[in-house]
Motif scaffolding. Structure first.
Motif, mmCIF file in Angstrom:
data_model
loop_
_atom_site.group_PDB
_atom_site.id
_atom_site.type_symbol
_atom_site.label_atom_id
_atom_site.label_comp_id
_atom_site.label_asym_id
_atom_site.label_seq_id
_atom_site.Cartn_x
_atom_site.Cartn_y
_atom_site.Cartn_z
ATOM 1 N N GLU B 3 62.398 44.431 25.378
ATOM 2 C CA GLU B 3 61.817 43.091 25.389
ATOM 3 C C GLU B 3 60.422 43.111 24.762
ATOM 4 O O GLU B 3 59.533 43.826 25.221
ATOM 5 C CB GLU B 3 61.717 42.591 26.830
ATOM 6 N N ILE B 4 60.253 42.318 23.714
ATOM 7 C CA ILE B 4 58.940 42.181 23.060
ATOM 8 C C ILE B 4 58.349 40.835 23.453
ATOM 9 O O ILE B 4 59.032 39.808 23.352
ATOM 10 C CB ILE B 4 59.083 42.154 21.525
ATOM 11 N N THR B 19 56.201 34.770 15.935
ATOM 12 C CA THR B 19 57.436 34.951 16.711
ATOM 13 C C THR B 19 58.632 34.435 15.918
ATOM 14 O O THR B 19 59.695 35.061 15.895
ATOM 15 C CB THR B 19 57.355 34.192 18.057
ATOM 16 N N PHE B 22 59.636 36.950 13.424
ATOM 17 C CA PHE B 22 60.330 38.066 14.071
ATOM 18 C C PHE B 22 61.778 37.666 14.392
ATOM 19 O O PHE B 22 62.709 38.449 14.202
ATOM 20 C CB PHE B 22 59.615 38.485 15.364
ATOM 21 N N ALA B 26 64.875 39.829 13.032
ATOM 22 C CA ALA B 26 65.536 40.706 13.999
ATOM 23 C C ALA B 26 67.052 40.642 13.840
ATOM 24 O O ALA B 26 67.601 39.626 13.411
ATOM 25 C CB ALA B 26 65.159 40.295 15.418
ATOM 26 N N ALA B 29 69.320 39.830 18.287
ATOM 27 C CA ALA B 29 68.309 39.543 19.313
ATOM 28 C C ALA B 29 68.613 38.212 20.002
ATOM 29 O O ALA B 29 69.339 37.368 19.482
ATOM 30 C CB ALA B 29 66.927 39.489 18.694
ATOM 31 N N LEU B 31 66.330 35.032 21.943
ATOM 32 C CA LEU B 31 64.959 34.531 21.864
ATOM 33 C C LEU B 31 64.622 33.748 23.121
ATOM 34 O O LEU B 31 65.499 33.138 23.728
ATOM 35 C CB LEU B 31 64.838 33.614 20.641
ATOM 36 N N ILE B 169 63.180 38.675 22.302
ATOM 37 C CA ILE B 169 61.873 38.358 21.704
ATOM 38 C C ILE B 169 61.316 37.126 22.417
ATOM 39 O O ILE B 169 61.956 36.070 22.418
ATOM 40 C CB ILE B 169 61.992 38.085 20.189
ATOM 41 N N ASP B 171 58.220 34.353 23.030
ATOM 42 C CA ASP B 171 56.977 33.692 22.618
ATOM 43 C C ASP B 171 56.201 33.389 23.895
ATOM 44 O O ASP B 171 56.653 32.613 24.730
ATOM 45 C CB ASP B 171 57.322 32.402 21.865
ATOM 46 N N TRP B 282 56.871 43.893 11.032
ATOM 47 C CA TRP B 282 58.052 43.870 11.903
ATOM 48 C C TRP B 282 58.684 45.272 12.013
ATOM 49 O O TRP B 282 59.092 45.706 13.082
ATOM 50 C CB TRP B 282 59.066 42.839 11.389
ATOM 51 N N CYS B 286 59.355 47.514 15.348
ATOM 52 C CA CYS B 286 60.664 48.104 15.695
ATOM 53 C C CYS B 286 60.549 49.606 15.924
ATOM 54 O O CYS B 286 61.164 50.147 16.843
ATOM 55 C CB CYS B 286 61.673 47.849 14.585
#
Lengths: 282, 290
Positions: B3-4, B19, B22, B26, B29, B31, B169, B171, B282, B286
């Protein structure tokens, strides 16, 4: 008169506008920084700080001698700040809202209070003493901004001009900050994000029944969505601030809008009077 | 699943624009928009809402005026000054000030105060062109944004499991208070987007302290770095001191605004050096995740 400077979206220029109003005024003014998670007004006002006070909130202390481990306090607490597993309760002070409920329901009179520090208030003077500055700062790791904001607000005088720099968003810290203001300036930028968050902010101030106007920052950098919306909704646009790269650079070094775009000074000087007249007419 | 979380401290540094990039770059993923106060990611990703769920959290005190004798005991015990006296001498709760602590309900001798659950907002599960998304809307002037953030993250993680996604991902919100803490605890990696201004530096330092406090590793991106190159260098030094690696600089570029106006992410809007730069950043993110 108390002018709250707010916005839905962060980074639209709330602090820039609030500082410009305080610095363009010629009378004494109070600058209250209620953006306690990220207070930035002092970076630009550079006040001489003469007092720093801790913000203490009451949290419960359990007298384990008296406690019967009945668990009533933990069941009562709406914020999960007390946990009891058939034992005297564990207290999680950072979750406590200091409502006093646990002590009210405790049948054994086993709960007393101690002050827990969650932030600090600093008092200072800027611009040769003309601008009084009160700033609240939430401790890192602290959860509850509203008690710090309440402390800041307690320093705002009823008379004279005050400018309140509010946190971004539309939830409890914002409501707490703009609560007792006479007028709200909503700062936005002319982009889809700016417009979307402005609409939320407008809903909020309308719900609170407060008079307000909009300030468009970097008005020539985006599209016309915000201006069209204000037109449709009959919302006053108090001032439009142009985008200047020189302004961005001045700001990055801690310079104010009046340093970056000196010709805005007269406009900002007039804002409190325009607002006053607007309020009187209503 | 990793989890980013993208955060910034100071608002308006470009969190959501980055975001969005990304999300576009990605693979596999899911979001989530945890800036529930002022959610904007949907404006770039145009989610098609599949399901809506009410967000009910906490309670709100409501005094039944007919049963209120106006004795004022509730007012005296309310620590939030949330109870006003009406012109008829009855007590009334101001919902904007009420924190839902239940003290008034407890102390009212007439048992005249109801305590219904509070509808604070709504959260959504949606499809976007870059994959599934969980997002929310907090009701106007509502509390419990931290709990709504936790709900969004929890639901996104559950969906990730179900749909076999290996990356979430997020925000994040601005600031360092309860919604931010709810966004970052237990995350794999934080990406802090800042700008080369004194405020940006000040707020980044506080956010990095918070990251350290909760033991979440962090990376730093300086957006609009060319506004003040000296400050950018200072911020990068400061981020290293704060235990976070600076992984990239993004120059000021109006293309971000144009992309936003067109409802697209920057990497869809344009090509060339500005996009190459984001792709490099990015890739660094990763690598750090592995």
């Amino acid at each position: 008169m108390r002018i709250a400077v707010a916005s839905g979206k962060g980074g639209t220029g709330k602090t820039t506008v609030a500082v410009a109003i305080a610095m363009a005024a010629t009378e004494p003014v109070m600058y209250a920084d209620c953006d306690v998670e990220e207070p930035n007004g002092s970076i630009f006002l550079k006040p001489e700080v003469y007092e720093i006070k801790k913000v203490l909130v009451d949290v419960p202390v359990i007298d384990e001698e008296k406690c019967t481990s009945c668990g009533k306090c933990a069941r009562f607490c709406q914020f999960n700040a007390l946990v009891s597993l058939g034992t005297p309760p564990l207290v999680f002070p950072e979750l406590c809202h200091s409502c006093g409920g646990c002590a009210i329901v405790c049948p054994a009179d086993a709960i007393s209070w101690k002050g827990n520090s969650i932030g600090e208030i600093s008092l200072g003077k800027a611009d040769g003493g003309r601008v009084s500055v009160v700033q609240g700062k939430l401790d890192v790791g602290g959860v509850l901004a509203p008690p710090v904001i309440r402390q800041v607000k307690s320093h705002i005088p009823h008379d004279g001009l005050s400018v309140i720099d509010c946190p971004p968003g539309t939830s409890c810290p914002v409501i707490e900050s703009i609560g007792e203001a006479d007028y709200v300036l909503l700062v936005t930028e002319p982009t889809p994000f700016g417009l979307h968050d402005l609409k939320l902010a407008v809903e909020t101030v309308r719900e609170l029944g407060m008079p307000f106007a909009v300030v468009i920052n970097r008005f020539d950098e985006g599209d016309l969505g915000v201006e069209d919306y204000c037109g449709e909704e009959n919302i006053l646009i108090m001032v439009k601030i142009p985008h200047r790269r020189a302004m961005a650079e001045t700001y990055s070094r801690g310079g104010t809008l009046l340093d970056g775009i000196p010709e805005m000074r007269e406009i900002f000087k007039d804002i409190p009077r325009i607002i006053e007249r607007g309020i009187e007419e209503k | 699943m990793k989890e980013i979380v993208v955060i910034s401290g100071k608002g308006g540094t470009g969190k959501t624009s980055i975001t969005g990039c990304f999300a576009a770059l990605a693979e596999n993923a899911i979001l989530a928009d945890c800036d529930v106060d002022a959610a904007d990611l949907h404006m770039l990703l145009a989610p098609e809402i599949i399901s809506r769920t009410d967000f009910i959290s906490g309670h709100e005190a409501v005094i039944r005026e007919d049963d209120c004798t106006g004795c004022g005991i509730c007012r005296k015990n309310c620590k939030f000054d949330a109870i006003d006296l009406t012109s008829e001498g009855k007590c009334r709760v101001n919902p904007f000030s009420c924190e839902g602590c239940m003290v008034c309900v407890e102390v009212c001798p007439e048992k005249a105060i109801d305590f219904p659950p509070n509808l604070c907002g709504e959260w959504y599960f949606s499809h976007t062109r870059f994959g599934p998304m969980v997002h929310a809307r907090l009701g106007i002037a509502q509390e419990n944004s931290g709990k709504l953030v936790s709900t969004v993250r929890r639901e996104a993680a559950a969906k990730a499991e179900e749909l076999k996604k290996d990356l979430l991902i997020v925000d994040g919100p601005p600031g360092i208070g309860c919604p931010v803490i709810a966004s970052i605890t237990g995350a794999s990696l934080l990406v802090v987007v800042t700008e080369p201004t004194i405020s940006g530096k000040h707020d980044m330092k506080r956010v990095l302290q918070l990251a350290k406090h909760f033991s979440v590793p962090a990376l730093v991106i300086v957006n609009k770095w060319d506004i003040n190159p000296e400050m950018t260098a200072e911020i990068e030094k400061e981020s290293l001191l704060g235990g976070a690696h600076p992984i990239g600089r993004i120059p000021y570029d109006r293309a971000f605004t144009v992309a936003q106006i067109n409802g697209r992410t920057l990497v869809e809007e344009t090509t060339g050096a500005v996009v190459e730069n984001i792709i490099t950043i990015w890739e660094k993110v990763c690598r750090k995740l592995k």
